[in-house]
Structure formats: structure tokens, C-alpha cells
Design an enzyme around this catalytic site. Structure first.
Site, PDB file in Angstrom:
ATOM      1  N   ASN A 111       0.847  -1.196   0.000  1.00 44.19           N
ATOM      2  CA  ASN A 111       0.000   0.000   0.000  1.00 44.19           C
ATOM      3  C   ASN A 111       0.880   1.242   0.000  1.00 44.19           C
ATOM      4  O   ASN A 111       2.101   1.146   0.023  1.00 44.19           O
ATOM      5  CB  ASN A 111      -0.953  -0.008   1.203  1.00 44.19           C
ATOM      6  CG  ASN A 111      -0.189  -0.060   2.515  1.00 44.19           C
ATOM      7  OD1 ASN A 111       0.550   0.849   2.854  1.00 44.19           O
ATOM      8  ND2 ASN A 111      -0.345  -1.150   3.245  1.00 44.19           N
TER       9      ASN A 111
ATOM     10  N   ASP B 267      -3.650  -6.303   5.081  1.00 41.11           N
ATOM     11  CA  ASP B 267      -4.594  -7.181   5.762  1.00 41.11           C
ATOM     12  C   ASP B 267      -4.446  -8.633   5.320  1.00 41.11           C
ATOM     13  O   ASP B 267      -4.741  -9.542   6.074  1.00 41.11           O
ATOM     14  CB  ASP B 267      -6.031  -6.701   5.504  1.00 41.11           C
ATOM     15  CG  ASP B 267      -6.322  -5.419   6.271  1.00 41.11           C
ATOM     16  OD1 ASP B 267      -5.932  -5.347   7.455  1.00 41.11           O
ATOM     17  OD2 ASP B 267      -6.906  -4.485   5.688  1.00 41.11           O
TER      18      ASP B 267
ATOM     19  N   LYS C 138       9.513 -17.026 -10.388  1.00 39.08           N
ATOM     20  CA  LYS C 138       8.705 -15.987 -11.035  1.00 39.08           C
ATOM     21  C   LYS C 138       7.555 -16.647 -11.817  1.00 39.08           C
ATOM     22  O   LYS C 138       7.790 -17.572 -12.606  1.00 39.08           O
ATOM     23  CB  LYS C 138       9.584 -15.163 -11.975  1.00 39.08           C
ATOM     24  CG  LYS C 138       8.835 -14.020 -12.602  1.00 39.08           C
ATOM     25  CD  LYS C 138       9.697 -13.243 -13.561  1.00 39.08           C
ATOM     26  CE  LYS C 138       8.823 -12.231 -14.283  1.00 39.08           C
ATOM     27  NZ  LYS C 138       9.408 -11.740 -15.503  1.00 39.08           N
TER      28      LYS C 138
ATOM     29  N   PHE D 164      -3.923   3.144  15.675  1.00 36.64           N
ATOM     30  CA  PHE D 164      -4.504   4.159  14.797  1.00 36.64           C
ATOM     31  C   PHE D 164      -5.757   3.578  14.162  1.00 36.64           C
ATOM     32  O   PHE D 164      -5.886   2.360  14.037  1.00 36.64           O
ATOM     33  CB  PHE D 164      -3.524   4.544  13.689  1.00 36.64           C
ATOM     34  CG  PHE D 164      -2.613   5.671  14.069  1.00 36.64           C
ATOM     35  CD1 PHE D 164      -2.898   6.963  13.666  1.00 36.64           C
ATOM     36  CD2 PHE D 164      -1.483   5.438  14.832  1.00 36.64           C
ATOM     37  CE1 PHE D 164      -2.077   8.009  14.015  1.00 36.64           C
ATOM     38  CE2 PHE D 164      -0.649   6.481  15.186  1.00 36.64           C
ATOM     39  CZ  PHE D 164      -0.945   7.776  14.776  1.00 36.64           C
TER      40      PHE D 164
ATOM     41  N   LYS E 254     -13.308  -0.030  17.063  1.00 37.07           N
ATOM     42  CA  LYS E 254     -12.024  -0.660  16.708  1.00 37.07           C
ATOM     43  C   LYS E 254     -11.156  -0.826  17.951  1.00 37.07           C
ATOM     44  O   LYS E 254     -10.490  -1.843  18.128  1.00 37.07           O
ATOM     45  CB  LYS E 254     -11.302   0.200  15.665  1.00 37.07           C
ATOM     46  CG  LYS E 254     -10.174  -0.501  14.961  1.00 37.07           C
ATOM     47  CD  LYS E 254      -9.668   0.283  13.762  1.00 37.07           C
ATOM     48  CE  LYS E 254     -10.485   0.040  12.506  1.00 37.07           C
ATOM     49  NZ  LYS E 254      -9.967   0.708  11.319  1.00 37.07           N
TER      50      LYS E 254
ATOM     51  N   LYS F 121      -9.788  -4.431  19.183  1.00 39.94           N
ATOM     52  CA  LYS F 121      -8.350  -4.752  19.197  1.00 39.94           C
ATOM     53  C   LYS F 121      -7.786  -4.805  20.611  1.00 39.94           C
ATOM     54  O   LYS F 121      -6.669  -5.261  20.809  1.00 39.94           O
ATOM     55  CB  LYS F 121      -7.585  -3.721  18.376  1.00 39.94           C
ATOM     56  CG  LYS F 121      -8.108  -3.617  16.938  1.00 39.94           C
ATOM     57  CD  LYS F 121      -7.011  -3.493  15.937  1.00 39.94           C
ATOM     58  CE  LYS F 121      -7.585  -3.417  14.531  1.00 39.94           C
ATOM     59  NZ  LYS F 121      -6.594  -3.680  13.510  1.00 39.94           N
TER      60      LYS F 121
END
Ligand code: CTP
Length: 418
Positions: free
Chosen positions: A215, A283, A293, A330, A344, A348
Site C-alpha cells: 500500500n 490485511d 517468477k 490508529f 475498533k 483490538k
């Protein structure tokens, strides 16, 4: 206030150099000591005499002035400062900084310094937009340079656009922000004796030996938090995925790629008093990474089977002997920010959560600022589910968010010790 702070102001050759006189005056009014290096081109725009009158000090110019070198070497000039400020930062001096050139006193001091540097760019709009300047700035930002401005407006060359140097008041505010929270040498460090663990950056999940899923996380926020905790004296381990940032000074950096490696590195860094999870952990990872490959064999695109990655925050927050006393996470949300972050936090099991409003209107994504709601207080599942304590911060730079959080962490442990 800037009492006792020492600024080394480097004035390069741009029409905006005249604004530096006002900047010096304002810095001195706030109690800062200012020493100036005036480049040869800068001296075409302001005189050493006016700068020297305002700083109350001599103005440094030539690298090979024997008396300056004997009395005050270029290394000493930057060593004696808390912050270096380049204003105006012309396209030329930014280019020379980016490429490590050091053919005058200003660039030599900039290359020799280990102190933070703030630049106030000022140049013609086309020079500002030129890919060479964009690349130089990207490189300098990645190495930790802070910048203020430029502003948009009418320019001396009768063009309009970005390129006007920030006003003295704006540069002053950026200087104050750069120096806030930086404790003077010898000051008491409230997190001395505490151990901190911070995760930062993205993770990379291999598809085969040459491809991966990842990301866009830059790591800026996590790195700034690690630096801020270390600046308050915590013995800090920063576990980072692949980022283009320099290692913050004064802490241990463990570089990892995948979420599983990040979890293992975090577990190896325990015990810790505080853990802050700022990493954008992927995730999912690819189940059954190809050993070679993957080839286009005519059978169409491959189907990637994914499996869920370990949740590092949840795993650090799980009750047990090694659970850090304070676990902070966060939550990046685009709607019902506080409500989702509260849920959240409960899911968590962490103590605090910094809800980050990443909806497009806040400009957080890819930007340098964050809009945070700090959710603290006893968790909802203790007793009668009290209302969480929600503290909303104004939009702040990521450095400022880090400083505030480190300050809150220090206050938390001070409260525990009392
Ligand atoms: N986090 C983590 N390990 C994971 C996923 C997330 O440590 N595998 C941490 C992040 O570092 C952050 C917090 O969990 O501190 C929340 O991350 P976020 O991406 O907002 O939440 P998700 O768990 O991915 O939940 P959702 O996608 O439902 O918003």
C-alpha cells in the site's frame, strides 16, 4: 517563545532576501540568538551590514576566510545552532543541497550539520514546477528537510503562481513548530528509563520472488512518533516496513518486509512500556507464495488465494506478561470516524486509539497533515461502559501529532508514577 534557541539563518540569492531582515528582527524579539551566513548571491540583495546590525553578530560569508575558519569553523557554525533555516531557499541552493555540493560556506555548513533544517523556498513559478526542482525537493523531504511555503501570488517577475517566499510570520511559526518539543541538552527527559516500540510504514506481501502486494503508506507518521518518543528519552525500537525515509537518529530501527516479519520483530522487541502501532499492515498475504517468477503460460491470469495476516496491534494488546502497559493504535476512517474508532479500540483491545479522518476533504492521504481524535479513557467493556474520552485535535503536521502524542504518553506515565 524562542528563549535560548540558536538559529543559523542562511540567506541565499533571491529577491525575497529582504524579508529576512524582518524575520531576524522577529526572531530576536522572541529571544532567539541568530547568526547569519550570507551567500555571495545573497549579498547582491541584502548587505552584510544590515544583517549584522540586526543579529548583533558578524555575518559569515566566505568559506576560506582564514579568520572565520580560525575563530569559527563551518562545522562549529552548524554545531552551535539548534536549527538551520534557509530563507530564501532558491532553486539553486536546493539543488546543491540535494546533491551534496559544498562549494561555499552555506552549502558546506548544510552538508556538515546533524541539526534539523527548515527551508523557505522562493523562486519563479516555472522553476518551482520544473521536474528538477520537484525531484530535488522530494529527495530533500525524504532526508528530513522541513519546508514552509512557497505561497501563491504575484511575483517580482510579473508572473503569478506558487513561488513567493512565505511571509516572516509564517516562517517564524514554522521555526517555532520545528523547535517545539526539542529538549535542550541536559534537560530532564520524562520518558528516560521507559522502553517504546513503534511500527511504521507499509508491509509487502510477496506474490513470487519479484512481485508483491502493498500500500501507499509513507511511514512519515510512525517515524515521527518514534523520533518524538526517543526525544523524550524513551529507549525506542522502530519496526518499519519498506519506506523511503531516513532512519531517525537516536533509536534502533528494525527493517522488515511482511506482516509476519513485523510481528516477529515486535515480539522480539518486548518488553516495552508503550507500543504505538502506526504501520499500515497489509490485511492479507498470498497463500502459497510461488518459489519462482510466475510466467504467462497462456492459461490466463493466475488466481491469487489470500490468507489473513496477523493483527499486530491486537496481538500486542492481548493480556499477558509481556503486554506493554500502554498500547496505542490508529484507525483510518472516512465516515462516522469516532464511532468506528471506538469500536475498533474495543475489538483490538488497545488502550488508546488515534482516529484519523482520511476522508478526501481533510487532505490527509498522501499529505503532511493529520486530523486526529484521540480516544482514551477506560475501555467500554469495563464495568458500566463509560463514555470514551474523545479529544479532537485541530489539523496538525505529522511532526506535531507525534509531539503531542509523545507528550500524552509522558503524562500518562508521570500519572502512573505519582
Ligand atoms: N494493524 C496491525 N496489524 C494488522 C492490521 C492493522 O497492527 N494486521 C493496526 C494498525 O497499525 C493500526 C490499527 O491496527 O494501528 C488499525 O488499522 P486499520 O487499517 O485502521 O484497521 P483494520 O484492522 O485494517 O480494520 P478495517 O480494515 O476494518 O478498518
Amino acid at each position: 517563545m524562542l528563549h535560548g534557541k540558536r538559529i543559523l539563518l542562511i540567506v541565499a540569492g533571491g529577491i525575497a532576501a529582504y524579508k529576512c531582515l524582518e524575520l531576524v528582527r522577529r526572531l530576536r524579539e522572541r529571544g532567539a540568538a541568530v547568526r547569519c551566513i550570507l551567500t555571495r548571491a545573497g549579498a547582491e540583495f541584502v548587505t552584510p551590514l544590515s544583517l549584522s546590525a540586526l543579529t548583533g553578530d558578524k555575518v559569515y560569508g566566505e568559506l576560506f576566510s582564514l579568520t572565520d575558519e580560525a575563530e569559527m569553523g563551518h562545522i562549529q557554525l552548524s554545531r552551535d545552532a539548534d536549527l538551520l533555516v534557509v530563507a530564501p531557499a532558491t532553486a539553486d541552493i536546493l539543488a546543491r543541497m540535494a546533491h551534496g555540493l559544498c562549494d561555499d560556506l552555506a552549502t558546506t555548513a548544510l552538508l556538515a550539520t546533524d541539526k534539523p533544517v527548515l527551508a523557505a523556498p522562493a523562486m519563479n513559478v516555472r522553476m518551482w514546477e520544473h521536474p528538477a526542482t520537484r525531484d530535488n525537493l522530494a529527495l530533500l523531504h525524504a532526508r528530513g528537510l522541513r519546508t514552509v511555503g512557497p505561497n501563491e501570488g504575484e511575483m517580482a517577475c510579473n508572473e503569478r503562481g506558487y513561488g513567493r517566499m512565505a511571509e516572516p510570520a509564517e516562517i517564524l511559526a514554522a521555526i517555532e513548530e520545528s523547535l517545539a518539543g526539542e529538549l535542550p541538552e541536559g534537560a530532564e527527559r520524562p520518558l528516560a528509563g521507559r522502553r517504546a516500540l513503534v511500527t511504521s510504514g507499509p508491509t509487502r506481501e510477496a506474490i513470487d520472488p519479484v512481485r508483491y502486494l502493498s500500500n501507499h503508506s509513507s511511514g512519515k507518521q510512525g517515524h515521527a512518533i518514534a523520533a518524538a518518543l526517543a526525544a523524550l528519552g524513551a529507549e525506542t525500537t522502530l519496526v518499519s516496513g519498506p519506506v523511503a525515509l531516513p532512519d531517525p537518529p537516536g533509536l534502533k530501527v528494525v527493517r522488515v518486509e511482511s506482516a509476519e516479519e513485523m510481528l516477529a520483530a515486535c515480539q522480539a522487541a518486548l518488553p516495552a512500556d508503550v507500543a504505538v502501532c502506526a504501520a499500515a499492515v497489509a490485511d492479507w498475504r498470498v497463500a502459497g507464495v510461488a518459489g519462482q517468477k510466475m510466467k504467462k503460460d497462456g492459461g490466463g491470469p493466475p488466481q491469487l488465494a489470500l490468507s489473513e495476516n496477523p493483527d499486530i496491534l491486537a496481538s500486542l494488546a492481548r493480556p499477558g506478561n509481556l503486554r506493554p502497559r500502554l498500547v496505542v493504535g490508529f484507525a483510518a476512517e472516512t465516515e462516522r470516524v469516532v464511532e468506528q474508532a471506538v469500536a475498533k479500540r474495543a475489538r483490538k483491545g488497545c488502550d488508546w486509539i488515534l482516529a484519523n479522518d482520511v476522508s478526501a476533504s481533510t487532505g490527509t492521504f498522501g499529505g503532511d497533515r493529520n486530523t486526529i481524535h484521540l480516544i482514551a479513557g477506560p475501555p467500554a467493556d469495563e464495568g458500566s461502559a463509560p463514555d470514551p474520552q474523545v479529544e479532537s485535535w485541530p489539523p496538525l503536521s505529522k511532526t506535531e501529532v507525534a509531539r503531542r502524542l509523545a507528550g500524552r504518553v509522558a503524562a500518562f506515565f508521570a500519572g502512573e508514577a505519582a
